[in-house]
Scaffold this motif. Structure first.
Motif, mmCIF file in Angstrom:
data_model
loop_
_atom_site.group_PDB
_atom_site.id
_atom_site.type_symbol
_atom_site.label_atom_id
_atom_site.label_comp_id
_atom_site.label_asym_id
_atom_site.label_seq_id
_atom_site.Cartn_x
_atom_site.Cartn_y
_atom_site.Cartn_z
ATOM 1 N N TYR A 39 0.822 -1.211 0.000
ATOM 2 C CA TYR A 39 0.000 0.000 0.000
ATOM 3 C C TYR A 39 0.857 1.263 0.000
ATOM 4 N N ASN B 23 -8.739 9.986 -2.842
ATOM 5 C CA ASN B 23 -8.376 8.592 -2.629
ATOM 6 C C ASN B 23 -7.254 8.475 -1.607
ATOM 7 N N TRP C 286 -7.154 6.915 2.255
ATOM 8 C CA TRP C 286 -6.197 5.908 2.732
ATOM 9 C C TRP C 286 -5.584 6.335 4.060
ATOM 10 N N LEU D 104 -13.380 8.497 -0.119
ATOM 11 C CA LEU D 104 -13.238 7.423 -1.101
ATOM 12 C C LEU D 104 -14.415 7.395 -2.068
ATOM 13 N N ASN E 174 -9.333 0.669 -1.876
ATOM 14 C CA ASN E 174 -9.266 1.317 -0.576
ATOM 15 C C ASN E 174 -10.578 1.180 0.192
#
Length: 123
Positions: A4, A71, A75, A90, A109
């Motif tokens: 990630y 995005n 995260w 998201l 995600n």
């Protein structure tokens, strides 16, 4: 977790442009934050992620329809335990995924968010 981090760094590099200096700071903050958390230095890692959150919020203020920024902020919020706020960003990223590379990142995600939410119920 390293997977990630690498994906996040690639997202950040792809977003270079008018926010190049800010983006550079965001990359540094996120990498350091996650690395510190992985080394059990939770407080230091959290501080780095909070810095990263602030940088992305400022970038979103300047470019509110940038799916990549939403995005990546999502995260970070996942890793800060701010699940409701992460989900909001998201979903915005999904609606603006033309600026996200790969375009599947918001969905991945959201899947990650579901895992984190489930684990938080176990605690």
């Amino acid at each position: 977790m390293k997977k990630y981090i690498i994906i996040l760094i690639l997202f950040l590099i792809a977003a270079c442009g008018e926010n190049n200096q800010t983006l550079s700071k965001a990359i540094s903050a996120s990498s350091n934050g996650v690395a510190l958390i992985a080394d059990s230095k939770i407080d230091e890692g959290r501080e780095q992620l909070l810095d990263f959150k602030g940088l992305y919020l400022r970038m979103i203020d300047n470019n509110p329809n940038n799916g990549l920024y939403h995005n990546n902020l999502g995260w970070v919020l996942i890793h800060l335990g701010e699940y409701d706020e992460a989900e909001k960003h998201l979903i915005i990223a999904l609606k603006n995924k033309d600026s996200v590379n790969p375009k599947s990142a918001p969905e991945k995600n959201l899947d990650l968010l579901a895992v984190f939410k489930e684990k938080s119920k176990e605690i």
